[in-house]
Design a protein around this motif. Structure first.
Motif, PDB file in Angstrom:
ATOM      1  N   THR A   1       0.580  -1.025   0.175  1.00 15.82           N
ATOM      2  CA  THR A   1      -0.670  -0.135  -0.126  1.00 15.82           C
ATOM      3  C   THR A   1       0.407   1.218  -0.131  1.00 15.82           C
ATOM      4  O   THR A   1       2.043   1.303   1.063  1.00 15.82           O
TER       5      THR A   1
ATOM      6  N   GLN B   1      -7.447   2.814   5.607  1.00 18.79           N
ATOM      7  CA  GLN B   1      -8.278   1.668   4.982  1.00 18.79           C
ATOM      8  C   GLN B   1      -8.619   1.148   6.059  1.00 18.79           C
ATOM      9  O   GLN B   1      -8.114   0.586   6.720  1.00 18.79           O
TER      10      GLN B   1
ATOM     11  N   PRO C   1      -2.938  -0.823   6.374  1.00 17.26           N
ATOM     12  CA  PRO C   1      -4.283  -0.976   6.762  1.00 17.26           C
ATOM     13  C   PRO C   1      -5.152  -1.858   8.289  1.00 17.26           C
ATOM     14  O   PRO C   1      -4.030  -2.516   8.003  1.00 17.26           O
TER      15      PRO C   1
ATOM     16  N   THR D   1     -12.828  -3.963   1.843  1.00 11.01           N
ATOM     17  CA  THR D   1     -12.100  -2.879   1.907  1.00 11.01           C
ATOM     18  C   THR D   1     -13.057  -1.369   1.786  1.00 11.01           C
ATOM     19  O   THR D   1     -13.837  -0.974   0.825  1.00 11.01           O
TER      20      THR D   1
ATOM     21  N   GLU E   1     -12.380   2.466   3.957  1.00 12.55           N
ATOM     22  CA  GLU E   1     -12.041   3.850   4.513  1.00 12.55           C
ATOM     23  C   GLU E   1     -13.133   4.612   5.492  1.00 12.55           C
ATOM     24  O   GLU E   1     -14.055   4.305   5.155  1.00 12.55           O
TER      25      GLU E   1
END
Length: 405
Positions: free
Chosen positions: A33, A106, A311, A367, A369
Motif C-alpha cells: 500500500t 483504510q 491498513p 475494503t 475507509e
C-alpha cells in the motif's frame, strides 16, 4: 541473530531499535500500500495547530451541549438518555472527521459464518453493518485508538448505534480536563482494575443499561470491552507473562491473556437483556515480531505526520449469550480463553499472509475507509450551541425593543 519474518516475504528481519522498526514498517507498507512520507516539520506544526483548534473548539461545543441537557436527569430520565445519545453522536462525528481529514485510514473487514449477511459494501464504497441493537462487544487491544474503529463500526450500523456506545475505560481517563467529564456524562464506565472498588459502580451502571423506558422497551446498547485490560505493549507483555505463570498456562504471542472477571460480571448481569456477544479481532500491518504497534503507530505519526496504521484488519464473529457458560467464573474463564486461542490462530494467519480468512464477499474481505457518510452531518456539532446563542440574541433584541418603547 535474525528475527523470524512474520509477513512471509522471504527476507530475514534483524533485531530493531525503535527508529529501525519504523523504517522497516514503512518498507513493508510500500510493498502493498503506498504510504506518504512524513510531513515536513513546518507542515506538522501547521497540522498540529489546526487539529488542536478543531478538536478543542468542537469539544467545548459538545461540553456546552451536555451541560445544558444535564438537568434533564432530574426532570425526565428518558429525555436525558436520548439527549446524551445525541451528544455521543456529536462525539462520533468529531472523532471520525478528525480521522478522515488528518489520518485517512483504510480498513479490511472480514468475518465468519456467524456474521454472514450482516456486513455489506455499498456502491459508494462505504460499509453498512446490521448488527444487533443490544450487544456486548469484546476485542483484543493492540493500539490506543482501537476504540475509534470499533466506534466507527457502530456509526456504520443500520440503524446507527454510535449514540448508544458505552466503552469500559481505564479510570485515569476520567481526569482528563473537559474530555473526562464529557465521557462521564456520556455514560462511559471507568474501571480501576480492582473489583472491590469497581463492583458498586459497575452494578449501578449496568442497572442503568437494563432500564426500560416509558414504552417498556430496553434502550439500544453497545457495551464495548477489552478483556485484556490494556493495550499490547512492553509493560503489558510483562504483566501478561506474570499472569500466565500465576494461572499455569502459556502466554500468547500476538495478544495479552484476557482477564475474565470484569467481562463475566457484565455478561452475568446482562444475560437476560442481551442476546449476542460480538467479537472483533484487530490486526495492523507493518508491526515486526517483538515490536509493539503502539510504539510505531503513535498519535503523533497518525495525526501529525499523516501516517496512520494502513491498513487495519477487523475480523468479526458473534456468539449467543445463551451458549456461553455463565454458571461460574471458572467456566466462563475457560470459554474466554478458548476464544482468545482462536484469535491467536487468526492473528498468526494474518502475520503470515497479511489477511484474515473470511466468509464474506465470496471468501474475501471488504475494503473501505474510515470516514463520514455525508460532510453535512457536521452541522450537529454546533446545533444546540447555535440554538442557545440564537435564543440569547433574540432575548437581547426583544429587551432592547421593549426598552425603546
Amino acid at each position: 541473530m535474525p528475527t523470524k519474518n512474520v509477513h512471509g516475504n522471504g527476507k530475514d528481519i534483524p533485531k530493531f531499535t525503535k527508529s529501525r522498526a519504523n523504517s522497516w514498517a514503512k518498507e513493508v507498507f510500500l510493498q502493498s500500500t503506498p504510504v506518504p512520507e512524513p510531513a515536513a516539520p513546518t507542515t506538522q506544526i501547521f497540522r498540529m495547530l489546526l487539529l488542536a483548534a478543531y478538536f478543542w473548539t468542537c469539544s467545548v461545543t459538545i461540553a456546552m451541549t451536555q451541560y445544558v441537557g444535564a438537568p434533564l436527569y432530574i426532570l425526565n430520565r428518558d429525555y436525558y438518555y436520548r439527549y446524551m445519545a445525541f451528544t455521543k453522536r456529536e462525539m462520533t462525528l468529531l472523532v471520525l472527521s478528525m480521522t478522515q481529514w488528518w489520518s485517512s485510514t483504510q480498513v479490511h473487514i472480514s468475518g465468519d459464518e456467524s456474521v454472514q449477511g450482516q456486513i455489506r459494501k455499498l456502491p459508494d464504497g462505504r460499509v453498512e453493518c446490521n448488527f444487533a441493537a443490544r450487544l456486548v462487544l469484546i476485542a483484543n487491544h493492540q493500539l490506543y485508538n482501537d476504540w475509534v474503529y470499533l466506534w466507527w463500526t457502530a456509526y456504520t450500523n443500520v440503524p446507527g448505534m454510535h449514540g448508544h456506545v458505552y466503552i469500559v475505560l481505564k479510570e485515569s481517563i476520567k481526569y482528563i480536563p473537559l474530555v473526562g467529564l464529557g465521557l462521564r456524562l456520556a455514560g462511559f464506565i471507568f474501571m480501576s482494575r480492582n473489583m472491590k472498588t469497581d463492583t458498586p459502580r459497575l452494578t449501578r451502571r449496568l442497572n442503568q443499561l437494563m432500564r426500560r423506558g416509558q414504552n417498556e422497551d430496553l434502550d439500544p446498547m453497545w457495551l464495548m470491552m477489552f478483556p485484556e485490560g490494556t493495550n499490547l505493549s512492553k509493560n503489558g507483555r510483562a504483566k501478561s507473562i506474570k499472569w500466565a505463570r500465576k494461572q499455569g498456562c502459556p502466554d500468547m504471542q500476538y495478544q495479552l491473556i484476557p482477564r475474565s472477571t470484569g467481562t463475566y460480571f457484565c455478561l452475568k448481569a446482562l444475560e437476560d437483556t442481551v442476546k449476542w456477544v460480538y467479537d472483533c479481532t484487530l490486526a495492523y500491518d507493518g508491526v515486526p515480531q517483538g515490536q509493539y504497534g503502539q510504539d510505531i503507530f503513535t498519535l503523533r505519526s497518525t495525526y501529525l505526520e499523516g501516517l496512520p496504521p494502513v491498513p487495519i484488519h477487523m475480523h468479526w464473529r458473534r456468539f449467543r449469550v445463551s451458549s456461553i457458560p455463565l454458571s461460574t467464573l471458572e467456566e466462563f474463564n475457560a470459554w474466554l480463553r478458548d476464544r482468545w486461542n482462536e484469535k491467536e490462530l487468526l492473528l498468526e494467519k494474518h502475520s503470515k499472509t497479511g489477511q484474515f480468512p473470511s466468509s464474506l464477499s465470496h471468501g474475501g474481505s471488504l475494503t473501505t475507509e474510515v470516514k463520514l457518510a455525508h460532510w453535512w452531518e457536521l452541522w450537529r456539532l454546533g446545533a444546540v450551541t447555535i440554538l442557545i446563542l440564537g435564543g440569547f440574541k433574540v432575548i437581547q433584541l426583544l429587551s432592547g425593543w421593549k426598552n425603546s418603547m
